[in-house]
Design a protein around this motif. Structure first.
Motif, PDB file in Angstrom:
ATOM      1  N   PRO A   1      -2.754   2.315  12.420  1.00 19.56           N
ATOM      2  CA  PRO A   1      -2.937   0.894  12.886  1.00 19.56           C
ATOM      3  C   PRO A   1      -2.511   0.163  11.638  1.00 19.56           C
ATOM      4  N   LEU A   2      -1.828  -0.862  11.447  1.00 19.02           N
ATOM      5  CA  LEU A   2      -1.287  -1.519  10.190  1.00 19.02           C
ATOM      6  C   LEU A   2      -2.378  -2.316   9.820  1.00 19.02           C
ATOM      7  N   SER A   3      -2.546  -2.736   8.464  1.00 17.86           N
ATOM      8  CA  SER A   3      -3.466  -3.295   7.903  1.00 17.86           C
ATOM      9  C   SER A   3      -3.314  -3.333   6.511  1.00 17.86           C
ATOM     10  N   ASP A   4      -3.906  -4.315   5.973  1.00 18.70           N
ATOM     11  CA  ASP A   4      -3.553  -4.666   4.385  1.00 18.70           C
ATOM     12  C   ASP A   4      -4.418  -3.701   3.654  1.00 18.70           C
ATOM     13  N   SER A   5      -5.329  -2.944   4.233  1.00 17.83           N
ATOM     14  CA  SER A   5      -6.213  -1.902   3.479  1.00 17.83           C
ATOM     15  C   SER A   5      -6.002  -0.472   3.889  1.00 17.83           C
ATOM     16  N   VAL A   6      -5.807   0.063   2.878  1.00 18.80           N
ATOM     17  CA  VAL A   6      -5.289   1.637   3.075  1.00 18.80           C
ATOM     18  C   VAL A   6      -6.691   2.259   3.870  1.00 18.80           C
ATOM     19  N   GLY A   7      -7.685   1.779   3.324  1.00 16.99           N
ATOM     20  CA  GLY A   7      -8.926   2.767   3.910  1.00 16.99           C
ATOM     21  C   GLY A   7      -8.897   2.327   5.342  1.00 16.99           C
ATOM     22  N   ASN A   8      -8.607   1.009   5.983  1.00 15.73           N
ATOM     23  CA  ASN A   8      -8.868   0.594   7.466  1.00 15.73           C
ATOM     24  C   ASN A   8      -7.760   1.412   8.028  1.00 15.73           C
TER      25      ASN A   8
ATOM     26  N   TRP B   1       0.892  -1.360  -0.202  1.00 13.66           N
ATOM     27  CA  TRP B   1      -0.078   0.077  -0.023  1.00 13.66           C
ATOM     28  C   TRP B   1       0.852   1.352   0.018  1.00 13.66           C
ATOM     29  N   SER B   2       0.325   2.307  -0.506  1.00 17.65           N
ATOM     30  CA  SER B   2       1.027   3.647  -0.244  1.00 17.65           C
ATOM     31  C   SER B   2      -0.048   4.956  -0.123  1.00 17.65           C
ATOM     32  N   PHE B   3       0.178   5.796   0.603  1.00 17.07           N
ATOM     33  CA  PHE B   3      -0.761   6.934   0.568  1.00 17.07           C
ATOM     34  C   PHE B   3      -0.012   8.109   1.174  1.00 17.07           C
ATOM     35  N   PRO B   4      -0.418   9.298   0.688  1.00 16.87           N
ATOM     36  CA  PRO B   4       0.089  10.624   1.309  1.00 16.87           C
ATOM     37  C   PRO B   4      -0.182  10.634   2.910  1.00 16.87           C
ATOM     38  N   ALA B   5       0.939  10.529   3.715  1.00 22.86           N
ATOM     39  CA  ALA B   5       0.790  10.733   4.982  1.00 22.86           C
ATOM     40  C   ALA B   5       1.106  12.048   5.792  1.00 22.86           C
ATOM     41  N   HIS B   6       1.909  12.958   5.062  1.00 20.94           N
ATOM     42  CA  HIS B   6       2.159  14.313   5.527  1.00 20.94           C
ATOM     43  C   HIS B   6       2.268  15.379   4.391  1.00 20.94           C
ATOM     44  N   ARG B   7       2.118  16.650   4.684  1.00 20.94           N
ATOM     45  CA  ARG B   7       2.502  17.767   3.825  1.00 20.94           C
ATOM     46  C   ARG B   7       3.796  18.065   4.112  1.00 20.94           C
ATOM     47  N   GLY B   8       4.891  17.719   3.290  1.00 19.11           N
ATOM     48  CA  GLY B   8       6.257  17.752   3.259  1.00 19.11           C
ATOM     49  C   GLY B   8       6.930  16.554   3.717  1.00 19.11           C
ATOM     50  N   ALA B   9       8.051  16.441   3.986  1.00 22.10           N
ATOM     51  CA  ALA B   9       8.945  15.516   4.339  1.00 22.10           C
ATOM     52  C   ALA B   9       8.540  14.606   5.381  1.00 22.10           C
TER      53      ALA B   9
ATOM     54  N   ALA C   1      -8.671   5.410   8.097  1.00 19.52           N
ATOM     55  CA  ALA C   1      -9.922   5.289   9.059  1.00 19.52           C
ATOM     56  C   ALA C   1      -9.552   5.417  10.490  1.00 19.52           C
ATOM     57  N   GLY C   2      -8.416   4.536  10.703  1.00 15.69           N
ATOM     58  CA  GLY C   2      -8.127   4.374  12.346  1.00 15.69           C
ATOM     59  C   GLY C   2      -6.958   5.269  12.702  1.00 15.69           C
ATOM     60  N   VAL C   3      -6.541   6.208  11.868  1.00 16.11           N
ATOM     61  CA  VAL C   3      -5.357   7.024  12.262  1.00 16.11           C
ATOM     62  C   VAL C   3      -5.757   7.915  13.572  1.00 16.11           C
ATOM     63  N   VAL C   4      -4.572   7.932  14.149  1.00 15.23           N
ATOM     64  CA  VAL C   4      -4.581   8.854  15.451  1.00 15.23           C
ATOM     65  C   VAL C   4      -3.512   9.980  15.235  1.00 15.23           C
ATOM     66  N   THR C   5      -3.831  11.368  15.117  1.00 14.03           N
ATOM     67  CA  THR C   5      -3.013  12.606  14.981  1.00 14.03           C
ATOM     68  C   THR C   5      -2.817  13.150  16.261  1.00 14.03           C
TER      69      THR C   5
ATOM     70  N   ASN D   1      -6.098  -0.397  18.574  1.00 19.61           N
ATOM     71  CA  ASN D   1      -7.065  -1.354  18.269  1.00 19.61           C
ATOM     72  C   ASN D   1      -6.676  -2.816  18.205  1.00 19.61           C
ATOM     73  N   GLY D   2      -5.724  -3.130  18.938  1.00 26.37           N
ATOM     74  CA  GLY D   2      -5.251  -4.320  18.972  1.00 26.37           C
ATOM     75  C   GLY D   2      -4.047  -4.563  17.783  1.00 26.37           C
ATOM     76  N   ARG D   3      -3.822  -3.781  17.078  1.00 27.89           N
ATOM     77  CA  ARG D   3      -2.889  -3.921  15.535  1.00 27.89           C
ATOM     78  C   ARG D   3      -1.571  -3.206  15.981  1.00 27.89           C
ATOM     79  N   TYR D   4      -0.422  -3.859  15.485  1.00 30.62           N
ATOM     80  CA  TYR D   4       0.669  -2.986  15.269  1.00 30.62           C
ATOM     81  C   TYR D   4       0.492  -1.781  14.717  1.00 30.62           C
ATOM     82  N   THR D   5       1.361  -0.753  15.301  1.00 29.39           N
ATOM     83  CA  THR D   5       0.901   0.681  14.845  1.00 29.39           C
ATOM     84  C   THR D   5       2.177   1.244  14.306  1.00 29.39           C
ATOM     85  N   LEU D   6       1.969   2.001  13.243  1.00 33.05           N
ATOM     86  CA  LEU D   6       3.189   2.751  12.508  1.00 33.05           C
ATOM     87  C   LEU D   6       3.033   4.073  13.034  1.00 33.05           C
ATOM     88  N   LEU D   7       4.088   4.858  13.471  1.00 32.56           N
ATOM     89  CA  LEU D   7       4.213   6.322  13.853  1.00 32.56           C
ATOM     90  C   LEU D   7       5.045   6.750  12.813  1.00 32.56           C
TER      91      LEU D   7
END
Length: 198
Positions: A89-96, A50-58, A99-103, A71-77
């Protein structure tokens, strides 16, 4: 390319600014680019999951939780120059994942982020100062500053879970204790360090 080159993982439109590995899955690697895009890679198939835009800038820092955190998942900061830290929260689906991102918002650009190896709910960030965070709070539980220099890297000790270290632009290496909420010592090196690993 000459040996020991194995494989190139293509997909980023701009240069790669950070890499992170999964603490349990040897086949999972994550990369962040200077354009703010984040990729999840499967090394067994040499392909992007998967890939997606996570930040505005580097993207300036990434870390995967050593235990399931949100949510019981490994989490990427991920952290970036846009003064935000995102917990995905890591998932095979970008949508998931989206949807579960905490900022978490900061007042300055972030340069580095790292999970606590033992306590799955705390992490540390670096930038204008070093901040200790708890995932259920939107503000740091403690902030540390030693001088006015920018902190480029911060890492938790994998064995002593309350100890972490940072490197700053004044060539300093600072040791912290999260239990006492204090800085323990500072050493000035002859040259600036780019990164730290225990």
């Amino acid at each position: 390319f000459a040996k020991p080159f194995v494989q190139a993982l293509g997909g980023h439109k701009d240069s790669v600014s950070y890499l992170a590995k999964h603490p349990v899955s040897l086949m999972s690697v994550y990369s962040g680019g200077t354009d703010g895009e984040v990729f999840g890679w499967n090394l067994s198939g040499w392909n992007s999951l998967w890939s997606f835009p996570a930040h505005r800038g580097a993207v300036t820092g990434m870390s995967v939780s050593p235990n399931p955190a949100i949510n019981g998942r490994y989490t990427l900061l991920t952290c970036g120059l846009d003064m935000r830290i995102h917990a995905w929260p890591l998932s095979d689906s970008v949508g998931n994942m989206q949807a579960g991102v905490v900022t978490y918002m900061g007042k300055n650009a972030f340069q580095s982020v790292d999970w606590n190896w033992q306590e799955k709910s705390t992490f540390v960030s670096a930038g204008a100062k070093v901040d200790l965070w708890e995932i259920t709070r939107d503000t740091p539980i403690h902030s540390f500053s030693w001088g006015s220099d920018t902190v480029h890297c911060v890492k938790f000790n994998p064995t002593e879970s309350n100890i972490f270290v940072s490197s700053s632009s004044d060539r300093g290496i600072v040791l912290y204790d999260s239990r006492q909420g204090s800085m323990l010592s500072k050493v000035i090196l002859s040259m600036k360090s780019n990164d730290i690993y225990w």
